[in-house]
Write an enzyme that holds these catalytic residues in place. Structure first.
Site, PDB file in Angstrom:
ATOM      1  N   GLU A 120       5.100   1.853   8.543  1.00 43.19           N
ATOM      2  CA  GLU A 120       4.767   1.791   7.125  1.00 43.19           C
ATOM      3  C   GLU A 120       5.741   0.883   6.386  1.00 43.19           C
ATOM      4  O   GLU A 120       6.927   0.825   6.700  1.00 43.19           O
ATOM      5  CB  GLU A 120       4.788   3.194   6.514  1.00 43.19           C
ATOM      6  CG  GLU A 120       3.804   4.139   7.186  1.00 43.19           C
ATOM      7  CD  GLU A 120       3.660   5.475   6.465  1.00 43.19           C
ATOM      8  OE1 GLU A 120       4.304   5.665   5.415  1.00 43.19           O
ATOM      9  OE2 GLU A 120       2.887   6.318   6.942  1.00 43.19           O
ATOM     10  N   CYS A 128      10.274  -2.194   0.819  1.00 42.00           N
ATOM     11  CA  CYS A 128      11.008  -1.344   1.757  1.00 42.00           C
ATOM     12  C   CYS A 128      10.451  -1.592   3.151  1.00 42.00           C
ATOM     13  O   CYS A 128       9.285  -1.281   3.424  1.00 42.00           O
ATOM     14  CB  CYS A 128      10.860   0.114   1.337  1.00 42.00           C
ATOM     15  SG  CYS A 128      11.832   1.264   2.334  1.00 42.00           S
ATOM     16  N   CYS A 150      12.157   6.583  14.582  1.00 38.85           N
ATOM     17  CA  CYS A 150      13.598   6.406  14.391  1.00 38.85           C
ATOM     18  C   CYS A 150      14.332   7.020  15.564  1.00 38.85           C
ATOM     19  O   CYS A 150      13.995   8.115  16.027  1.00 38.85           O
ATOM     20  CB  CYS A 150      14.059   7.063  13.084  1.00 38.85           C
ATOM     21  SG  CYS A 150      15.797   6.697  12.687  1.00 38.85           S
ATOM     22  N   CYS A 200      17.819  12.531  11.395  1.00 41.89           N
ATOM     23  CA  CYS A 200      18.364  13.127  10.177  1.00 41.89           C
ATOM     24  C   CYS A 200      17.443  14.262   9.730  1.00 41.89           C
ATOM     25  O   CYS A 200      16.211  14.116   9.713  1.00 41.89           O
ATOM     26  CB  CYS A 200      18.493  12.074   9.081  1.00 41.89           C
ATOM     27  SG  CYS A 200      19.630  10.736   9.522  1.00 41.89           S
ATOM     28  N   CYS A 244      14.610  13.813   6.837  1.00 43.80           N
ATOM     29  CA  CYS A 244      13.779  12.606   6.846  1.00 43.80           C
ATOM     30  C   CYS A 244      12.537  12.808   7.702  1.00 43.80           C
ATOM     31  O   CYS A 244      12.635  13.162   8.889  1.00 43.80           O
ATOM     32  CB  CYS A 244      14.589  11.424   7.365  1.00 43.80           C
ATOM     33  SG  CYS A 244      13.670   9.876   7.387  1.00 43.80           S
ATOM     34  N   CYS A 284      10.658   8.061  -0.952  1.00 41.53           N
ATOM     35  CA  CYS A 284      11.790   7.992  -0.035  1.00 41.53           C
ATOM     36  C   CYS A 284      11.810   9.216   0.884  1.00 41.53           C
ATOM     37  O   CYS A 284      11.709  10.347   0.438  1.00 41.53           O
ATOM     38  CB  CYS A 284      13.083   7.919  -0.838  1.00 41.53           C
ATOM     39  SG  CYS A 284      14.543   7.661   0.173  1.00 41.53           S
TER      40      CYS A 284
END
Length: 385
Positions: A104, A117, A124, A128, A131, A354
């Site tokens: 994305e 962004c 990933c 985290c 997230c 975010c």
């Protein structure tokens, strides 16, 4: 030519994808073809300033060279599966990359400024806890063509790459899916294309790399770029950050901040600051004592602080910070002398806020399966009247 081909993988193994090649690599490629060096600048402008993906469009290049390029090369961006437009002007692209996964990319307008962004990995490699991307697991690094292709796609969608088109993408942040420093070479090449005068010509003050703290790669970064730096911190001490950002167990806060300071101090521009990103999570890291501890931690570091309200998602039990707690946290930091802003939540109606970027990851880590299983086992709470 072998090295150049390896650096520019294509959907066609017999052709080199020129989209992700820097000018230096294009120069080397044209020399291997027996062509003049200046052809690199010409092709770079055609691709990144005029949006060309067909060699026949390159009218200032001889027909013979165009035929040679068609034989050996292609200009291929990843495929846009869907474009979603928010009521607030935010635009999200769902982009399919080689292998079938979907990443994305989000464009966020703010007056005359437009921030893109950009993702650097499929999923990933870190995990985290706050997230959504991390909960999707990890597949692979994006190629340079797939990274800069996101800029190319967004700019084309607004007509920016047409003659006289509006300059909509003015800023780029490497804050999408993935940890940029875990894909070092491709991210550096892409950022340098973003800032190159023959490509997108974005100011070095308007291209930002955000890292969770891969210290060895951060220590190398200054040798290759002078983009802005953001640190994804989210906690004022190691004990709490170990829970939120697991890589902290390997590279704790003091080591990370020292590395970040070395990077900033090595830039030719002596007035730059590190952006500290701090996601506020209700009753986790949003207490006044956390704000005061953060102020003390950063006392001798040249920073500005960006507070980010946590955006809830299905695979998390965390809750959004209250407005009162967020204002109190900001007030404490400002009273301590820090420039402190609150990131406005944008695009939440299209899951573009975010921490909400997820895509569709062919997860090789099985992490996404574990999280889904964990949350499916949680029994719903029954409310008795």
């Amino acid at each position: 030519m072998t090295d150049v081909i390896q650096q520019a993988p294509s959907t066609n193994p017999l052709k080199v994808n020129l989209l992700g090649l820097t000018e230096a690599k294009l120069v080397a490629f044209f020399e291997l073809l027996g062509e003049k060096r200046f052809r690199a600048a010409q092709v770079l402008k055609w691709i990144h300033q005029l949006g060309a993906d067909n060699f026949d469009e390159m009218t200032n290049i001889s027909k013979a060279l165009r035929e040679k390029l068609k034989e050996h090369c292609e200009i291929r961006a990843p495929e846009v599966l869907r474009q979603l437009d928010s009521t607030d002007g935010t635009r999200k692209f769902l982009i399919e990359v080689t292998g079938g996964s979907v990443v994305e990319t989000v464009f966020i307008p703010d007056g005359e400024r437009g921030t893109l962004c950009v993702s650097s990995q499929v999923g990933c490699s870190l995990d985290c806890s706050f997230c959504m991307t991390g909960k999707q697991g990890f597949n692979r690094d994006l190629t340079a063509a797939e990274i800069i292709g996101q800029v190319w796609i967004a700019a084309k969608s607004f007509g920016q790459l047409e003659a006289g088109g509006p300059r909509k993408v003015t800023n780029v942040v490497m804050m999408g899916m993935g940890e940029p420093l875990m894909n070092f070479d491709n991210v550096v090449d892409s950022m340098n294309l973003m800032m190159h005068d023959n490509a997108y010509g974005i100011s070095k003050r308007r291209v930002t790399l955000s890292t969770s703290g891969v210290v060895p790669q951060l220590d190398r970064l200054g040798q290759y770029t002078d983009a802005c730096l953001a640190i994804s911190l989210h906690a004022p001490n190691d004990a709490l950050r170990n829970e939120l950002v697991p890589i902290n167990k390997k590279y704790p806060i003091a080591m990370l901040l020292e590395s970040a300071q070395r990077y900033i101090e090595g830039l030719p521009d002596t007035h730059r600051k590190i952006t500290i990103e701090y996601t506020l999570i209700d009753h986790v890291n949003d207490r006044p004592e956390h704000a005061r501890e953060l102020a003390e931690l950063l006392r001798d570091v040249p920073v500005k602080i960006n507070l980010i309200p946590f955006n809830p998602f299905n695979l998390s039990n965390y809750k959004r910070v209250s407005n009162n707690a967020m204002r109190r946290f900001q007030d404490i930091l400002m009273q301590e002398g820090y420039i402190t802003t609150v990131r406005t939540t944008r695009g939440d109606d299209i899951d573009a806020a975010c921490g909400q970027l997820a895509g569709e990851v062919n997860d090789i880590t099985k992490r996404s399966q574990r999280y889904k299983a964990q949350f499916s086992e949680v029994e719903p709470v029954t409310i008795v009247n």
